[in-house]
Design a protein around this motif. Sequence first.
Motif, PDB file in Angstrom:
ATOM      1  N   ALA A 229       0.901  -1.158  -0.066  1.00 30.60           N
ATOM      2  CA  ALA A 229      -0.075  -0.153   0.044  1.00 30.60           C
ATOM      3  C   ALA A 229       0.890   1.244   0.147  1.00 30.60           C
ATOM      4  CB  ALA A 229      -0.953  -0.065   1.182  1.00 30.60           C
ATOM      5  N   ILE A 230       2.068   1.247   0.800  1.00 32.71           N
ATOM      6  CA  ILE A 230       2.967   2.316   0.534  1.00 32.71           C
ATOM      7  C   ILE A 230       3.418   2.620  -0.698  1.00 32.71           C
ATOM      8  CG2 ILE A 230       5.151   3.142   1.580  1.00 32.71           C
ATOM      9  CD1 ILE A 230       4.742   1.899   4.285  1.00 32.71           C
ATOM     10  N   VAL A 231       3.904   1.644  -1.352  1.00 25.26           N
ATOM     11  CA  VAL A 231       4.595   1.572  -2.433  1.00 25.26           C
ATOM     12  C   VAL A 231       3.442   2.320  -3.531  1.00 25.26           C
ATOM     13  CG1 VAL A 231       5.761   0.338  -4.551  1.00 25.26           C
ATOM     14  CG2 VAL A 231       6.356  -0.094  -2.264  1.00 25.26           C
ATOM     15  N   ILE A 232       2.135   1.681  -3.431  1.00 26.51           N
ATOM     16  CA  ILE A 232       1.201   1.968  -4.523  1.00 26.51           C
ATOM     17  C   ILE A 232       0.837   3.451  -4.392  1.00 26.51           C
ATOM     18  CG2 ILE A 232      -1.391   1.596  -4.813  1.00 26.51           C
ATOM     19  CD1 ILE A 232      -0.572  -1.412  -4.318  1.00 26.51           C
ATOM     20  N   GLU A 233       0.675   4.075  -3.202  1.00 23.82           N
ATOM     21  CA  GLU A 233       0.355   5.383  -3.121  1.00 23.82           C
ATOM     22  C   GLU A 233       1.275   6.298  -3.464  1.00 23.82           C
ATOM     23  OE1 GLU A 233      -1.758   8.514  -2.559  1.00 23.82           O
ATOM     24  OE2 GLU A 233      -2.627   6.311  -2.510  1.00 23.82           O
TER      25      GLU A 233
END
Length: 408
Positions: free
Chosen positions: A69-73
């Motif tokens: 989720a961190i990388v995606i955002e």
Amino acid sequence: MAADPFDLNLRHLRALLSIAEKGSITAAADSVSLSQPALTQGLAKLERQFGYTMFERRSGGMVPTPMGAIVIERTRVALEHLSHAAKGLSAVFQYPERLMTMTQLRAFLALAEAGGFAAAAHSSGMSQTAVHRAVSDLEHMIGGQLVERRGRAIWLNPAGKRLARGARLAVTEIIAAVADLGFDSGSELIAFGALPLARPYLVPAAMARMTSNYPRAAFKVLEGSWRELVEPLRDGEIDMIVGALRPFEIADLYQMPLYEDHLVIAAGSQHPLASVPQPKLEQLSAYPWIVAPANSPLREQWEQLFHGAALPETPIECGSVMIIGRLLTEGNFLTLLSPDQVALQIRSGLLAQVGAPLEHSRRLVGISTRRSWRPTATQRHFLDCLEEAATAMRPGSTQPALRSTGWV
């Protein structure tokens, strides 16, 4: 974990967003024009580069892991920066950013930074031929030039500056994603600009706190005026400016106040007015003044001081505190400065404060950032250090007063 954001594949990053949106590799493959095996391999490579699994495979589809989720955002914001920069730039392709590669962006940003193909090749580790080819490919995508060439001189035209800003901000977000995944390392670079008011105490005090708590923290500090630092802030070369805030709203920037600063009149310790507790305007106007550059906030404050009264002689216009301090000791000059900028000279007996701080010279000192900026954990720690250092500057603080300590 990826050490270099330019080693990542932009197409794979776009596919990552598509998987998160569609919930399956099959649906994502169709939307990014990749085969399912190719997309599976691309996702596996991204997971190896970042060092974390991006999705959990469940019966209802693929769900991002906390690290995913961190990388995606961060990736979403990065690609938005690139898309915004490329929008309307090309007369050839509707979405030129979808054709760009990290290799091309590496070469282009290196050229923008170095100002020449040879220097760009050296800094990027690419050959001059590869840099030329990458920039030419980008220009082909937009159907126009990004750089202007005159002999050996190279500079970005307006289209090039726009693309460079978007590309740099996109890369900054990917770097932030890597930092967020390994936030406990504390080894990422903190890049910021320091305005004159923040240099004597606030900035070094915060940096000292940061390096004490996080010994691996690294800093890149640019000094300059607001005009010199605001474009590097917008371009992503620095992430914040610390110093006097602007007295007006700025659409794309956020300003966070830390404390109030009140100006003082400074003079050499032997100046005739040095021992006068409440000098009148007539007395102040009888001596020559060193003033700040025209149209600067400090110059405006000086003009307000003499509003409606006869202006004194201003033989020297200067923005260097070091030069001003020396001049004050050599003649009967007066000047207007922040008390922090001359605290050391006053303590040492070289300079003197004339009268009390000016009541109507309120200036807010704080932090300016891009509105789109989201700090990493390490950057947040530095923001906390700035906030802690600023508490000593506020009225009623229980910490030792700055001008009575040995710091300055």
